[in-house]
Design a protein around this motif. Structure first.
Motif, mmCIF file in Angstrom:
data_model
loop_
_atom_site.group_PDB
_atom_site.id
_atom_site.type_symbol
_atom_site.label_atom_id
_atom_site.label_comp_id
_atom_site.label_asym_id
_atom_site.label_seq_id
_atom_site.Cartn_x
_atom_site.Cartn_y
_atom_site.Cartn_z
ATOM 1 N N PRO A 1 12.034 -20.399 -19.602
ATOM 2 C CA PRO A 1 12.518 -21.072 -18.405
ATOM 3 C C PRO A 1 14.035 -20.965 -18.205
ATOM 4 N N TYR A 2 14.754 -20.607 -19.255
ATOM 5 C CA TYR A 2 16.197 -20.425 -19.185
ATOM 6 C C TYR A 2 16.590 -19.486 -20.323
ATOM 7 N N PRO A 3 17.773 -18.861 -20.256
ATOM 8 C CA PRO A 3 18.176 -17.909 -21.295
ATOM 9 C C PRO A 3 18.150 -18.526 -22.695
ATOM 10 N N GLN A 4 17.729 -17.764 -23.660
ATOM 11 C CA GLN A 4 17.611 -18.128 -25.067
ATOM 12 C C GLN A 4 16.509 -19.146 -25.356
ATOM 13 N N ALA A 5 15.693 -19.483 -24.381
ATOM 14 C CA ALA A 5 14.575 -20.413 -24.606
ATOM 15 C C ALA A 5 13.369 -19.635 -25.111
ATOM 16 N N LYS A 6 12.496 -20.337 -25.826
ATOM 17 C CA LYS A 6 11.219 -19.747 -26.210
ATOM 18 C C LYS A 6 10.357 -19.644 -24.957
ATOM 19 N N PRO A 7 9.378 -18.733 -24.949
ATOM 20 C CA PRO A 7 8.522 -18.602 -23.766
ATOM 21 C C PRO A 7 7.658 -19.844 -23.530
ATOM 22 N N TRP A 8 7.510 -20.218 -22.272
ATOM 23 C CA TRP A 8 6.615 -21.267 -21.804
ATOM 24 C C TRP A 8 5.597 -20.596 -20.899
ATOM 25 N N PHE A 9 4.549 -21.309 -20.526
ATOM 26 C CA PHE A 9 3.570 -20.768 -19.589
ATOM 27 C C PHE A 9 4.184 -20.791 -18.189
ATOM 28 N N LEU A 10 4.239 -19.642 -17.549
ATOM 29 C CA LEU A 10 4.744 -19.532 -16.184
ATOM 30 C C LEU A 10 3.551 -19.616 -15.239
ATOM 31 N N ILE A 11 3.539 -20.646 -14.403
ATOM 32 C CA ILE A 11 2.422 -20.868 -13.493
ATOM 33 C C ILE A 11 2.811 -20.327 -12.123
ATOM 34 N N GLY A 12 2.124 -19.293 -11.701
ATOM 35 C CA GLY A 12 2.437 -18.622 -10.446
ATOM 36 C C GLY A 12 2.172 -19.489 -9.226
ATOM 37 N N GLY A 13 2.917 -19.230 -8.173
ATOM 38 C CA GLY A 13 2.819 -19.988 -6.941
ATOM 39 C C GLY A 13 1.430 -20.002 -6.330
ATOM 40 N N GLU A 14 0.627 -18.976 -6.587
ATOM 41 C CA GLU A 14 -0.729 -18.944 -6.032
ATOM 42 C C GLU A 14 -1.605 -20.047 -6.623
ATOM 43 N N GLN A 15 -1.231 -20.580 -7.771
ATOM 44 C CA GLN A 15 -2.005 -21.657 -8.399
ATOM 45 C C GLN A 15 -1.483 -23.042 -8.020
ATOM 46 N N TRP A 16 -0.348 -23.119 -7.376
ATOM 47 C CA TRP A 16 0.233 -24.409 -7.008
ATOM 48 C C TRP A 16 -0.629 -25.173 -6.013
ATOM 49 N N ASP A 17 -1.385 -24.469 -5.192
ATOM 50 C CA ASP A 17 -2.234 -25.129 -4.194
ATOM 51 C C ASP A 17 -3.523 -25.675 -4.794
ATOM 52 N N GLU A 18 -3.813 -25.306 -6.036
ATOM 53 C CA GLU A 18 -5.022 -25.775 -6.724
ATOM 54 C C GLU A 18 -4.726 -27.121 -7.369
ATOM 55 N N ARG A 19 -4.720 -28.163 -6.556
ATOM 56 C CA ARG A 19 -4.300 -29.507 -6.979
ATOM 57 C C ARG A 19 -5.048 -30.008 -8.224
ATOM 58 N N ASP A 20 -6.361 -29.945 -8.212
ATOM 59 C CA ASP A 20 -7.146 -30.441 -9.352
ATOM 60 C C ASP A 20 -6.887 -29.609 -10.605
ATOM 61 N N TRP A 21 -6.816 -28.306 -10.448
ATOM 62 C CA TRP A 21 -6.561 -27.410 -11.576
ATOM 63 C C TRP A 21 -5.197 -27.713 -12.194
ATOM 64 N N LEU A 22 -4.192 -27.881 -11.341
ATOM 65 C CA LEU A 22 -2.834 -28.140 -11.812
ATOM 66 C C LEU A 22 -2.737 -29.505 -12.495
#
Length: 115
Positions: free
Chosen positions: A67-88
């Motif tokens: 999410p920022y330089p030198q950070a460990k990787p996190w799960f990046l959730i793509g914008g296409e999944q943002w509309d899936e309210r229950d899933w999110l």
């Protein structure tokens, strides 16, 4: 580049079913807490979820990125999944449930009284 407040507000609304959500500005970006546990970062208008086995099982094969330089990787959730309210909301809840409670802050040390 900081995230737009509209992005933060939208994502908080989409994940509202997960529990008590709070967004806090930190280091120019936004940390997202659910029931007192930090589980996500919104940085540069992108959503990053703290990696957990429960989250990985829910997502399948997540894209990972720091999410920022030198950070460990996190799960990046793509914008296409943002509309899936229950899933999110389920992702937020499963991730939060898998995280430990934050450690209590140590009480400040008392200065000795002058003699």
């Amino acid at each position: 580049m900081a995230s737009q407040q509209g992005t933060v507000d939208f994502l908080l609304d989409q994940m509202a079913g997960a529990g008590a959500l709070v967004a806090k500005k930190m280091f120019g970006e936004t940390g997202v807490y659910c029931d007192g546990k930090m589980f996500a970062i919104i940085a540069d208008d992108q959503l990053y979820i703290k990696p957990t086995d429960a989250g990985r099982a829910w997502i399948g094969t997540p894209e990972e990125a720091p999410p920022y330089p030198q950070a460990k990787p996190w799960f990046l959730i793509g914008g296409e999944q943002w509309d899936e309210r229950d899933w999110l909301a389920q992702l937020a809840r499963r991730t939060t449930d898998a995280l430990p409670l934050p450690k209590p802050k140590a009480a400040p040390k008392k200065k000795p009284a002058p003699a």
